[in-house]
Design a protein around this motif. Structure first.
Motif, mmCIF file in Angstrom:
data_model
loop_
_atom_site.group_PDB
_atom_site.id
_atom_site.type_symbol
_atom_site.label_atom_id
_atom_site.label_comp_id
_atom_site.label_asym_id
_atom_site.label_seq_id
_atom_site.Cartn_x
_atom_site.Cartn_y
_atom_site.Cartn_z
ATOM 1 N N LEU A 487 11.876 3.054 7.745
ATOM 2 C CA LEU A 487 11.744 1.730 7.142
ATOM 3 C C LEU A 487 11.531 0.618 8.164
ATOM 4 C CD1 LEU A 487 14.521 1.885 4.392
ATOM 5 C CD2 LEU A 487 12.052 2.216 4.132
ATOM 6 N N SER A 488 11.584 0.938 9.463
ATOM 7 C CA SER A 488 11.445 -0.116 10.465
ATOM 8 C C SER A 488 10.046 -0.718 10.454
ATOM 9 C CB SER A 488 11.770 0.423 11.860
ATOM 10 O OG SER A 488 10.866 1.469 12.215
ATOM 11 N N LYS A 489 9.029 0.121 10.181
ATOM 12 C CA LYS A 489 7.645 -0.352 10.048
ATOM 13 C C LYS A 489 7.022 0.376 8.863
ATOM 14 C CE LYS A 489 6.970 -1.503 14.905
ATOM 15 N NZ LYS A 489 6.172 -1.247 16.135
ATOM 16 N N PRO A 490 7.273 -0.103 7.647
ATOM 17 C CA PRO A 490 6.851 0.639 6.457
ATOM 18 C C PRO A 490 5.336 0.711 6.315
ATOM 19 C CG PRO A 490 7.852 -1.458 5.863
ATOM 20 C CD PRO A 490 8.045 -1.305 7.321
ATOM 21 N N PHE A 491 4.863 1.907 5.911
ATOM 22 C CA PHE A 491 3.448 2.140 5.641
ATOM 23 C C PHE A 491 3.245 2.349 4.140
ATOM 24 C CE2 PHE A 491 3.947 3.405 10.028
ATOM 25 C CZ PHE A 491 2.761 3.021 10.635
ATOM 26 N N GLU A 492 2.018 2.117 3.705
ATOM 27 C CA GLU A 492 1.633 2.497 2.353
ATOM 28 C C GLU A 492 1.171 3.954 2.410
ATOM 29 O OE1 GLU A 492 -1.596 1.356 -1.173
ATOM 30 O OE2 GLU A 492 -1.701 0.397 0.816
ATOM 31 N N LEU A 493 1.968 4.846 1.868
ATOM 32 C CA LEU A 493 1.674 6.272 1.960
ATOM 33 C C LEU A 493 1.542 6.878 0.566
ATOM 34 C CD1 LEU A 493 4.244 7.246 4.754
ATOM 35 C CD2 LEU A 493 1.825 6.690 5.029
ATOM 36 N N LYS A 494 0.637 7.853 0.442
ATOM 37 C CA LYS A 494 0.390 8.478 -0.854
ATOM 38 C C LYS A 494 1.628 9.170 -1.388
ATOM 39 C CE LYS A 494 -4.593 9.256 -0.316
ATOM 40 N NZ LYS A 494 -5.671 10.276 -0.253
ATOM 41 N N ARG A 495 2.411 9.755 -0.495
ATOM 42 C CA ARG A 495 3.568 10.513 -0.988
ATOM 43 C C ARG A 495 4.622 9.612 -1.633
ATOM 44 N NH1 ARG A 495 7.625 10.088 2.866
ATOM 45 N NH2 ARG A 495 6.943 9.571 4.987
ATOM 46 N N TYR A 496 4.552 8.295 -1.403
ATOM 47 C CA TYR A 496 5.487 7.394 -2.065
ATOM 48 C C TYR A 496 5.141 7.186 -3.541
ATOM 49 C CZ TYR A 496 7.074 5.847 2.585
ATOM 50 O OH TYR A 496 7.584 5.778 3.850
ATOM 51 N N GLY A 497 3.878 7.426 -3.907
ATOM 52 C CA GLY A 497 3.446 7.052 -5.246
ATOM 53 C C GLY A 497 3.167 5.561 -5.309
ATOM 54 N N PRO A 498 2.802 5.037 -6.483
ATOM 55 C CA PRO A 498 2.462 3.604 -6.587
ATOM 56 C C PRO A 498 3.645 2.688 -6.361
ATOM 57 C CG PRO A 498 2.512 4.634 -8.759
ATOM 58 C CD PRO A 498 2.629 5.754 -7.756
ATOM 59 N N GLY A 499 4.829 3.100 -6.801
ATOM 60 C CA GLY A 499 6.012 2.282 -6.594
ATOM 61 C C GLY A 499 5.857 0.872 -7.114
ATOM 62 N N PHE A 500 6.119 -0.109 -6.246
ATOM 63 C CA PHE A 500 6.054 -1.522 -6.626
ATOM 64 C C PHE A 500 4.736 -2.166 -6.203
ATOM 65 C CE2 PHE A 500 10.587 -0.534 -6.083
ATOM 66 C CZ PHE A 500 11.056 -0.877 -7.338
ATOM 67 N N ILE A 501 3.815 -1.378 -5.705
ATOM 68 C CA ILE A 501 2.536 -1.922 -5.256
ATOM 69 C C ILE A 501 1.668 -2.244 -6.475
ATOM 70 C CG2 ILE A 501 0.432 -1.418 -3.954
ATOM 71 C CD1 ILE A 501 2.132 0.349 -2.130
ATOM 72 N N LYS A 502 1.137 -3.438 -6.502
ATOM 73 C CA LYS A 502 0.338 -3.898 -7.645
ATOM 74 C C LYS A 502 -1.068 -3.326 -7.552
ATOM 75 C CE LYS A 502 3.041 -8.158 -7.618
ATOM 76 N NZ LYS A 502 3.865 -7.718 -6.472
ATOM 77 N N PRO A 503 -1.529 -2.652 -8.577
ATOM 78 C CA PRO A 503 -2.826 -1.977 -8.502
ATOM 79 C C PRO A 503 -4.001 -2.936 -8.374
ATOM 80 C CG PRO A 503 -1.951 -1.892 -10.743
ATOM 81 C CD PRO A 503 -0.855 -2.428 -9.866
ATOM 82 N N TRP A 504 -3.847 -4.211 -8.768
ATOM 83 C CA TRP A 504 -4.985 -5.137 -8.717
ATOM 84 C C TRP A 504 -5.123 -5.818 -7.344
ATOM 85 C CZ3 TRP A 504 -0.648 -5.824 -11.781
ATOM 86 C CH2 TRP A 504 0.250 -6.820 -11.358
ATOM 87 N N GLU A 505 -4.197 -5.557 -6.443
ATOM 88 C CA GLU A 505 -4.282 -6.170 -5.124
ATOM 89 C C GLU A 505 -4.949 -5.216 -4.137
ATOM 90 O OE1 GLU A 505 -0.396 -9.150 -5.172
ATOM 91 O OE2 GLU A 505 -0.291 -7.232 -4.098
ATOM 92 N N ASN A 506 -6.022 -5.671 -3.502
ATOM 93 C CA ASN A 506 -6.691 -4.846 -2.493
ATOM 94 C C ASN A 506 -5.801 -4.629 -1.273
ATOM 95 O OD1 ASN A 506 -9.054 -4.619 -4.013
ATOM 96 N ND2 ASN A 506 -9.874 -6.561 -3.206
ATOM 97 N N VAL A 507 -5.073 -5.658 -0.890
ATOM 98 C CA VAL A 507 -4.137 -5.558 0.234
ATOM 99 C C VAL A 507 -2.733 -5.754 -0.314
ATOM 100 C CG1 VAL A 507 -3.437 -6.490 2.457
ATOM 101 C CG2 VAL A 507 -5.863 -6.463 1.827
ATOM 102 N N PRO A 508 -1.934 -4.699 -0.350
ATOM 103 C CA PRO A 508 -0.593 -4.821 -0.928
ATOM 104 C C PRO A 508 0.267 -5.813 -0.163
ATOM 105 C CG PRO A 508 -1.191 -2.522 -0.554
ATOM 106 C CD PRO A 508 -2.217 -3.346 0.142
ATOM 107 N N GLN A 509 1.175 -6.461 -0.878
ATOM 108 C CA GLN A 509 2.127 -7.347 -0.252
ATOM 109 C C GLN A 509 3.116 -6.528 0.591
ATOM 110 O OE1 GLN A 509 2.368 -10.847 -0.412
ATOM 111 N NE2 GLN A 509 0.287 -10.568 -1.221
ATOM 112 N N PRO A 510 3.416 -6.971 1.828
ATOM 113 C CA PRO A 510 4.343 -6.216 2.681
ATOM 114 C C PRO A 510 5.683 -5.918 2.003
ATOM 115 C CG PRO A 510 3.250 -7.912 3.955
ATOM 116 C CD PRO A 510 2.871 -8.147 2.521
ATOM 117 N N ILE A 511 6.172 -6.859 1.216
ATOM 118 C CA ILE A 511 7.462 -6.641 0.566
ATOM 119 C C ILE A 511 7.373 -5.533 -0.480
ATOM 120 C CG2 ILE A 511 7.177 -8.385 -1.269
ATOM 121 C CD1 ILE A 511 10.119 -9.135 -0.787
#
Length: 720
Positions: A487-511
């Motif tokens: 968690l020190s430098k979180p990545f957007e990884l496929k194994r996490y699934g969509p989670g809280f990432i908004k599908p309409w955003e091309n660049v996900p919010q870091p939070i």
């Protein structure tokens, strides 16, 4: 007339048998040098002579006789040893089958035995037919037999001394040895040689050995046979031999225990050796072990003295430090998103400190704080300083190892983005096994450039730790330290699934990326705790979850700080308020709300384990908390400091160097923030101008606090 001829034939025969026996001992590895070969020849020749003399004397006692017949047949029986000469001269025999060539010594010996036995029977028959005589004729046999017995004794002692002396090898000091991903202090042991190691222990304790193939040699020994004999304080051998077989793990240390009941009373040392082949029963009984070997070396770590679980009144300790996990991003501590259901479930049977604050938002500094129980201003390790941990500060693993615990660390210190908790950093002090590997994998990219490395997941490190616990929990009490870095430098990884990432955003919010990663890490922590539960470890283990810092996603360059920026550690509530969950054996859930610092955790864990960190005596144990404190957090160089009270957070730049507390003249107030306002708006509004009196009071409080440490450091450095 014939007796001198008999003695001459006896001498020739004994010499041939002695040389033949020496040849067999050489092949079996029982003749380490020339002097030992001479002694072995003398021993075997005199032993053969003694048997022949005893046979002649026995016949004279049973049927005293005189005459030439018995002497002639006896001389022929002795001279039948001549058939062994072709073998001794290395005469090549065209054997019709390879198996016969392998059995060549036995074939020659069988031919000799047949001829020798035939003429012995002839001697017995001739003695019954010879004229009788008096028993005084047995006297020369007795004289020669006594000389032969002396030769056997002298030859055996000299040969045995040479054999055991050559097998005894000098013991080198232990050095750091890495096998696979794990370091241990060890030394190389050669097959067939005997090494004497310390075996002192108290009642109720056993010895632990760890074996491994050296990685750099690329060998893969699978099974070894270990033998140990015990010595007392005077170096005298005690009765009994310990023998055990070990199947070595691949690229890992393999644990072997010498149980308490296998160690004789009064044992001070153990003479240890290992071999690829199992010993025959007669070797075990006599202790006569060959010196020849393959030259193969293995690594041995230990022996360590450990106590069985039933000898402890105190629990195991498992400490999990989840870097980057802030309390403000867990629903257990009031977060709106369901990011940590696993830890929330564990909290129902745990003690939870709601208001815990890190002493320094840095994994290395926090890990040292946990293991020493003192402030970073005492041990000196901060986010910008990496000095050696002072020798006068005993660490928790050192104290627990002295108490009979096994101590193990999984630190994820060797990351591609930098190293911190690695072997050689000083943090390894007191740990018997130290694994700094950070499991990473290449991330696929659209271009042809080098693929960046991303975490394989906390699952890998937690599984390694759980596997180790599963192998050891029945045998020893243990301290296991685990640091998770994902968690020190979180990545957007496929194994996490969509989670809280908004599908309409091309660049996900870091939070959103961070919160999604928190869910996955929490899932792995839940699987880890479930596995411990299934093992029965909840019944005898204190399980601690905490963090060195959380991530602050505010954007200070946009006026009032707003969330949306990349997550970094800062001196803010979002960053330095961390979770602290202690699952205790009694399984009683309770929530504690006083303000506490991670400084107190080391003292608390020492109390749990029944060991004392004397330098943390002035730090209160969390078990004694009825009222809180006002935690102080430091970071940077010069030292920036943050004081947390029930109502306020005051941040101050002290202007003091982290290394020696020298004054740079840059002291200034950084900000005064209202806690209630932050929790309502999630914004850090600076109240310094509105509440100048409050800011002044806290500045003076922090100045007094830090100058107390500075004075202590000055006194310590000037002491002889």
């Amino acid at each position: 007339m014939f007796f001198p001829l008999y003695l001459a034939a006896l001498g020739i025969s004994a010499g041939i048998i002695g040389v033949f026996g020496r040849r067999l001992l050489v092949l079996a590895g029982y003749v380490p040098d020339f002097d030992a070969g001479l002694s072995a020849t003398l021993m075997i020749a005199c032993g053969y002579l003694l048997v022949q003399i005893a046979y002649g004397a026995l016949i004279q006692l049973i049927k005293p006789h005189k005459g030439t017949g018995p002497h002639i047949t006896e001389i022929l029986s002795l001279l039948s040893a001549i058939v062994l000469i072709p073998y001794l001269l290395n005469v090549v025999i065209p054997w019709p089958h390879p198996k016969l060539a392998e059995m060549e010594p036995l074939i020659f010996l069988a031919v000799f035995g047949g001829l020798h036995g035939f003429f012995k029977l002839a001697t017995l028959f001739a003695a019954t037919q010879a004229p009788p005589a008096t028993q005084v004729r047995v006297v020369p046999y007795i004289i020669v037999g006594a000389l032969a017995l002396f030769g056997v004794q002298h030859g055996f002692q000299t040969w045995y001394t040479s054999l055991t002396g050559v097998r005894s090898a000098a013991l080198r000091p232990q050095e750091p040895k890495r096998v696979g991903d794990t370091y241990a202090w060890g030394r190389a042991l050669t097959e067939g040689l005997q090494y004497t190691l310390d075996a002192r222990r108290a009642e109720g304790e056993h010895l632990t050995l760890r074996w491994a193939n050296p990685d750099e040699e690329g060998q893969s020994v699978e099974t070894i046979h270990v033998t140990g004999t015990f010595l007392d304080e005077a170096g005298e051998t005690l009765p009994g031999v310990w023998k055990n077989e070990v199947t070595l793990q691949t690229h890992n240390w393999t644990t072997q225990r010498i149980p308490e009941d296998a160690i004789p009373t009064g044992a001070a040392q153990v003479a240890l050796s290992w071999s690829l082949e199992d010993e025959s029963e007669w070797v075990r009984q006599t202790g006569l072990r060959p010196t020849h070997s393959s030259g193969t070396t293995l690594l041995l770590s230990g022996p360590y003295v450990h106590s069985a679980p039933e000898a402890f009144e105190r629990p195991n300790l498992v400490i999990v430090l989840v870097e980057g996990l802030g309390a403000d991003h867990m629903e257990l501590f009031g977060y709106s998103r369901q990011t940590s259901p696993g830890l929330t479930a564990l909290a129902k049977r745990s003690s939870v400190w709601e208001n815990t604050f890190t002493a320094c938002p840095d994994a290395f500094s926090t890990a040292v704080t946990l293991m020493t129980g003192v402030s970073p201003l005492v041990h000196g390790v901060t986010d910008t300083q990496r000095p050696a941990i002072p020798e006068n500060l005993a660490t928790l693993p050192e104290r627990m190892r002295e108490a009979g615990y096994v101590t193990v660390a999984f630190t994820e210190g060797e990351g591609s983005d930098g190293e911190d908790l690695v072997f050689g950093s000083g943090f390894e002090r007191g740990f018997e096994l130290f694994n700094p590997a950070y499991p990473e994998t290449a991330r696929s990219t659209a271009d042809d450039g080098p693929a960046p490395l991303v975490p394989q997941g906390s699952r890998v490190t937690l599984q390694r730790a759980a596997d180790w616990i599963a192998r050891h929990r029945e045998e020893e009490r243990y301290l296991v330290f685990i640091r998770l870095r994902e968690l020190s430098k979180p990545f957007e990884l496929k194994r996490y699934g969509p989670g809280f990432i908004k599908p309409w955003e091309n660049v996900p919010q870091p939070i959103d990326v961070y919160d999604t990663a928190v869910v996955d890490v929490d899932k792995q922590l839940g699987l880890f705790t479930e596995r411990l539960r299934q093992m029965g470890s909840f019944e005898d283990t204190c399980l601690v979850f905490t963090s060195p810092y959380g991530l602050d996603f505010s954007e200070p360059d946009r006026g009032v700080w707003r969330r949306g920026g990349p997550g970094v550690p800062r001196l803010t509530e979002e960053s330095i308020r961390v979770p602290l969950i202690m699952s205790l054996p009694e399984g009683i859930g309770r929530t504690r709300r006083p303000l506490v610092s991670l400084n107190a955790v080391g003292r608390t864990l020492g109390d749990f384990a029944g060991v004392s960190l004397s330098h943390s005596a002035d730090v209160r144990s969390l078990l004694d908390y009825t009222a809180g404190e006002e935690p102080v957090t430091i970071m940077g160089d010069p030292l920036a400091m943050s004081l947390r009270t029930e109502e306020w957070r005051y941040n101050w730049q002290s202007g003091l160097r982290a290394s020696d507390f020298s004054d740079t003249g840059s002291a200034t107030t950084l900000g005064l923030y209202n806690i209630a306002d932050y929790h309502e708006t999630f914004q850090n509004k600076n109240y310094t101008s509105r509440e100048p009196g409050v800011a002044t009071r806290y500045r003076e409080q922090l100045a007094t606090y830090v100058h107390g440490f500075a004075e202590a450091a000055t006194v310590s450095s000037s002491s002889p």
